[in-house]
Design an enzyme around this catalytic site. Structure first.
Site, PDB file in Angstrom:
ATOM      1  N   HIS A 140       0.831  -1.212   0.000  1.00  0.00           N
ATOM      2  CA  HIS A 140       0.000   0.000   0.000  1.00  0.00           C
ATOM      3  C   HIS A 140       0.866   1.263   0.000  1.00  0.00           C
ATOM      4  O   HIS A 140       0.422   2.311   0.470  1.00  0.00           O
ATOM      5  CB  HIS A 140      -0.955   0.022   1.198  1.00  0.00           C
ATOM      6  CG  HIS A 140      -1.692  -1.265   1.406  1.00  0.00           C
ATOM      7  ND1 HIS A 140      -2.930  -1.521   0.866  1.00  0.00           N
ATOM      8  CD2 HIS A 140      -1.340  -2.399   2.068  1.00  0.00           C
ATOM      9  CE1 HIS A 140      -3.327  -2.742   1.199  1.00  0.00           C
ATOM     10  NE2 HIS A 140      -2.374  -3.295   1.931  1.00  0.00           N
ATOM     11  N   SER A 181      14.028  22.232 -16.169  1.00  0.00           N
ATOM     12  CA  SER A 181      12.780  22.942 -16.396  1.00  0.00           C
ATOM     13  C   SER A 181      13.102  24.306 -16.976  1.00  0.00           C
ATOM     14  O   SER A 181      14.125  24.907 -16.655  1.00  0.00           O
ATOM     15  CB  SER A 181      12.039  23.106 -15.063  1.00  0.00           C
ATOM     16  OG  SER A 181      11.153  24.209 -15.143  1.00  0.00           O
ATOM     17  N   LYS A 226      15.225  22.302 -11.039  1.00  0.00           N
ATOM     18  CA  LYS A 226      14.651  21.004 -11.400  1.00  0.00           C
ATOM     19  C   LYS A 226      15.598  20.107 -12.192  1.00  0.00           C
ATOM     20  O   LYS A 226      16.306  20.549 -13.076  1.00  0.00           O
ATOM     21  CB  LYS A 226      13.370  21.207 -12.229  1.00  0.00           C
ATOM     22  CG  LYS A 226      12.203  21.760 -11.465  1.00  0.00           C
ATOM     23  CD  LYS A 226      11.770  20.893 -10.282  1.00  0.00           C
ATOM     24  CE  LYS A 226      11.030  19.667 -10.712  1.00  0.00           C
ATOM     25  NZ  LYS A 226       9.662  19.966 -11.175  1.00  0.00           N
ATOM     26  N   GLU A 230       9.859   8.664 -16.987  1.00  0.00           N
ATOM     27  CA  GLU A 230       8.445   9.023 -17.156  1.00  0.00           C
ATOM     28  C   GLU A 230       7.930   8.616 -18.531  1.00  0.00           C
ATOM     29  O   GLU A 230       6.815   8.111 -18.682  1.00  0.00           O
ATOM     30  CB  GLU A 230       8.259  10.529 -16.959  1.00  0.00           C
ATOM     31  CG  GLU A 230       8.492  10.986 -15.526  1.00  0.00           C
ATOM     32  CD  GLU A 230       8.542  12.506 -15.442  1.00  0.00           C
ATOM     33  OE1 GLU A 230       7.520  13.147 -15.655  1.00  0.00           O
ATOM     34  OE2 GLU A 230       9.638  13.044 -15.172  1.00  0.00           O
TER      35      GLU A 230
END
Ligand code: ARG
Length: 479
Positions: free
Chosen positions: A164, A285, A291, A298
């Protein structure tokens, strides 16, 4: 002078037609824009067919020699990028055949004896896919090797195991990585299994009913390395279940990829900080100077969507098609090509990225400590001392509550405190409450104990070295 039916495709079936195809219909029905990718397979299949026709005395020595000469030139033209693909010739098959006829005359027109584009295209796709299956098997083995080699150094590196997404029990980082190796090993098994069904020869089915020419199908199968014949001509030209199976493999494999990619994204985030990725797999970024985003991971996760989508598309494409060949089948190629490209690129890039992962063991251990990951061990300890497990579970829940209240780990509670929670606790409890002790205790096959995990590393190394479950250790070179 003999008429050249393919000089203008319209004339290939001209006698019946009273008007030319509109430009829109031509564009709508043509596949040459994408199926030219099958050209090498198409030529290979045609040469095997021609040699068999010759062996069966259907084609003369001169005709075979002319076809071989013409095909060699066409191959060279395609390789050099000088082959003139023509939309009006619809697909790769008619383009190659028309060029052959332009180069060698009547021999080119005899090539299609006993053959149809229906069995030709099914043969081409199978031949091409077989090669891609073998390439992907190598890439899959390469990814497994990258994971195994990363795991090899981390059989004792503790991280929290999750259920979980809550800290559950300590596991080694190696154990976690090897879970993915198991998944990819099964993918490799699936791939090896479906290859046998891809590797069957449709040629000889002709349009749908077989042919009246005395073809030797076994001869062609042997020449092309097919392990069996498609035994029913209607089925041979019409089914694409081999492509469905491959796409199903690809979808499952990409689901595994997406899970690994997701964990890489999580592990790299500031909240976990378990790993770092090499800069070459990250991007910055345009607005936030701080960033470093794990874009490659991804995208690997995101690209599972298109592969799964292609599987759905192909299933729906085939659903409800009456026997035998239907033009619908031309729509199998773009999804299949894209599936192959996406899976191959993803496996390659993931293997590279995994090899470059920088592990941060302190952060992993800190996270494992924070979550009372040894609570089960304490309950097991009490159960071993004769406390019924349900009671032990309850006593440990109280211990966790006390520790939480004080903001400490279970191992930081004093012996007296633990004994106050349950009288069966003795001094030997200390070992049980360490992360290393917890891992070491799970020494059965499949457990996270370092000795067990190290055995699994060796087992995978041996398997991959043998080529079991997907071939050699190294991914194929850039193609
Ligand atoms: N381009 C076609 C395909 O990909 C080749 C077979 C065409 N056959 C036909 N009867 N029109 O399926």
């Amino acid at each position: 002078m003999a008429l050249d039916p393919l000089a203008n495709k319209q004339q290939a079936w001209s006698a019946l037609f009273s008007e030319p195809m509109s430009e829109l219909v031509q564009r709508y029905t043509a596949s040459v824009g994408f199926d030219r990718r099958l050209a090498q397979a198409d030529i290979e299949g045609s040469l095997a067919h021609a040699r068999m026709l010759h062996a069966q005395a259907i084609l003369s020595d001169d005709d075979l020699a002319a076809i071989e000469r013409g095909m060699a030139q066409i191959r060279a033209e395609i390789a050099a990028g000088s082959f003139a693909w023509k939309l009006e010739l619809e697909d790769v098959h008619l383009n190659v055949e028309a060029r052959l006829t332009a180069l060698v005359g009547d021999a080119g027109k005899r090539l299609h004896t006993g053959r149809s584009r229906n069995d030709q295209v099914a043969t081409d796709v199978r031949l091409w896919l077989r090669g891609e299956v073998d390439r992907i098997a190598l890439l899959l083995a390469g990814l497994q090797s990258a994971l195994v080699e990363l795991a090899a150094g981390h059989a004792e590196t503790v991280m929290p195991g999750f259920t979980h997404l809550q800290v559950a029990q300590p596991v080694s980082f190696a154990h976690h990585l090897l879970a993915y190796v198991e998944m990819f090993a099964r993918d490799a098994e699936r791939l090896a299994d479906l290859r046998r069904r891809v590797n069957r020869l449709p040629l000889g089915a002709a349009a749908l009913a077989g042919t009246s020419f005395p073809l030797d199908r076994e001869h062609v199968a042997r020449a092309l390395g097919f392990e069996a014949l498609c035994e029913n001509s209607l089925d041979a030209v019409s089914d694409r279940d081999f492509a469905l199976e491959f796409s199903a493999f690809a979808g499952i494999c990409m689901v595994h990829v997406s899970r690994l990619a997701e964990e890489i994204v999580l592990w790299m985030s500031q909240n976990f900080g378990f790993i770092d990725l090499a800069d070459r797999y990250c991007t910055g970024s345009s607005i936030m100077p701080q960033k470093r985003n794990p874009d490659v991971a991804e995208l690997a996760r995101g690209k599972s969507g298109r592969v799964i989508g292609h599987l759905m598309g192909l299933l729906v494409l085939m659903k409800g098609q009456p026997l035998a060949y239907n033009k619908d089948n031309q729509e199998d190629k773009e999804p299949l090509f894209d599936t192959v490209d996406t899976v191959a690129d993803t496996l390659r890039i993931l293997a590279e990225m995994v090899s470059g992962i920088v592990v941060k063991p302190e952060a992993m251990e800190r996270a494992a400590r924070r979550g009372y990951a040894t609570a089960t061990d304490l309950a097991d300890y009490l159960a071993r001392k004769g406390v019924p497990f349900r009671d032990a579970h309850e006593a440990v829940a109280h211990a966790v509550k006390v520790a939480l209240g004080r903001g400490v780990d279970l191992a930081e509670l004093s012996l007296a405190e633990l004994q106050a929670l349950h009288p069966r606790v003795e001094a030997d409890v200390a070992e049980v409450l360490t992360l290393a002790g917890s891992m070491k205790a799970r020494a059965l096959v499949g457990g996270t104990a370092p000795a067990q995990v190290q055995r699994q590393v060796e087992r995978h190394r041996a398997r991959l070295a043998q080529g079991v479950g997907g071939g050699a250790l190294q991914p194929a070179a850039d193609s």
